[in-house]
Design an enzyme around this catalytic site. Structure first.
Site, PDB file in Angstrom:
ATOM      1  N   LEU A 143       0.821  -1.212   0.000  1.00  0.00           N
ATOM      2  CA  LEU A 143       0.000   0.000   0.000  1.00  0.00           C
ATOM      3  C   LEU A 143       0.853   1.260   0.000  1.00  0.00           C
ATOM      4  CD1 LEU A 143      -2.493  -1.212   2.734  1.00  0.00           C
ATOM      5  CD2 LEU A 143      -3.072  -0.886   0.322  1.00  0.00           C
ATOM      6  N   ASP A 144       0.523   2.168  -0.902  1.00  0.00           N
ATOM      7  CA  ASP A 144       1.079   3.513  -0.888  1.00  0.00           C
ATOM      8  C   ASP A 144       0.510   4.247   0.329  1.00  0.00           C
ATOM      9  OD1 ASP A 144       2.274   5.950  -1.912  1.00  0.00           O
ATOM     10  OD2 ASP A 144       0.295   6.497  -2.651  1.00  0.00           O
ATOM     11  N   LEU A 145       1.098   5.373   0.693  1.00  0.00           N
ATOM     12  CA  LEU A 145       0.620   6.115   1.864  1.00  0.00           C
ATOM     13  C   LEU A 145      -0.187   7.357   1.464  1.00  0.00           C
ATOM     14  CD1 LEU A 145       0.532   6.500   4.933  1.00  0.00           C
ATOM     15  CD2 LEU A 145       2.775   7.613   4.783  1.00  0.00           C
ATOM     16  N   ASP A 146       0.484   8.389   0.955  1.00  0.00           N
ATOM     17  CA  ASP A 146      -0.202   9.632   0.596  1.00  0.00           C
ATOM     18  C   ASP A 146      -1.158   9.409  -0.573  1.00  0.00           C
ATOM     19  OD1 ASP A 146       1.313  11.080   2.486  1.00  0.00           O
ATOM     20  OD2 ASP A 146       2.965  11.286   1.063  1.00  0.00           O
TER      21      ASP A 146
END
Length: 219
Positions: free
Chosen positions: A9-12
């Protein structure tokens, strides 16, 4: 287990709406370097690439000036901007469901690792991650493909059983460079056209759709 066993999963723009803090930090840095921002919405384009790349690509800074801008950015972000964000609705429920399904969940962000850890801890969701991976303050492992490959190598993941999830073309390209698929989320900062043209495997309108994509698996 059906579907993808490993979810990166990416964050921003994928887990958190971080635009308030990032835009304030960019504005602080740009003002310090003599650049005035008349419309903060133009800063939506800087969410995704590594900081230095954004300053160089979008504002024409050379490397020395970009490095100075990054230092000013972090001066604001470290104590203030990092907390000027929020979890997207449904994200915590998504994480719970992915773990309940028995999937391995990892964070893959270009943000410096200590910042990423603080953000996840602040929202009390850090315990849902098997591995939290980010960049180093010196710029090491800042490209998304480097972060993804680091996770694959560290955990010995099978690319065919692994799905990246992100909101920008950088996530799609980074995943592809490592031989894995990427689901694009439409509630973040990228557009449908951007994600489709980059080659996203599937588009998700909500965090619940991410769970469905993980369960569906390979076409």
């Amino acid at each position: 287990m059906t579907g993808f066993k490993n979810i990166l999963l990416d964050l921003d723009g994928t887990l958190t709406d971080s635009f308030p803090g990032i835009s304030a930090s960019f504005t602080y840095a740009l003002n310090a370097l003599g650049v005035e921002i008349s419309d903060r919405n133009e800063l939506r384009r800087v969410i995704g690439p590594p900081l230095e790349e954004s300053f160089m690509s979008f504002y024409g800074f050379d490397k020395e000036k970009a490095d100075a801008a990054v230092k000013k950015y972090r001066e604001y972000y470290r104590d203030r901007g990092i907390y000027e964000n929020s979890l997207y609705p449904g994200v915590k429920e998504m994480l719970i469901q992915l773990k309940d399904d028995g999937r391995r969940v990892c964070l893959a962000t270009s943000k410096p690792l200590p910042f990423a850890q603080r953000i996840l801890s602040n929202f009390k969701v850090d315990t849902y991650f098997d591995l939290i991976a980010g960049s180093e303050f010196d710029g090491t492992r800042s490209a998304k493909e480097e972060v993804v490959q680091y996770i694959i190598d560290t955990l010995g993941l099978s690319p065919e059983d692994t799905l990246m999830v992100g909101d920008r073309r950088y996530d799609v390209y980074g995943a592809a460079a490592c031989g894995i698929r990427c689901a694009g989320v439409l509630y973040g900062y990228g557009t449908c056209d951007e994600l489709r043209s980059a080659g996203a495997y599937v588009l998700c309108r909500t965090p619940a759709d991410v769970v469905d994509a993980a369960r569906h698996g390979k076409p």
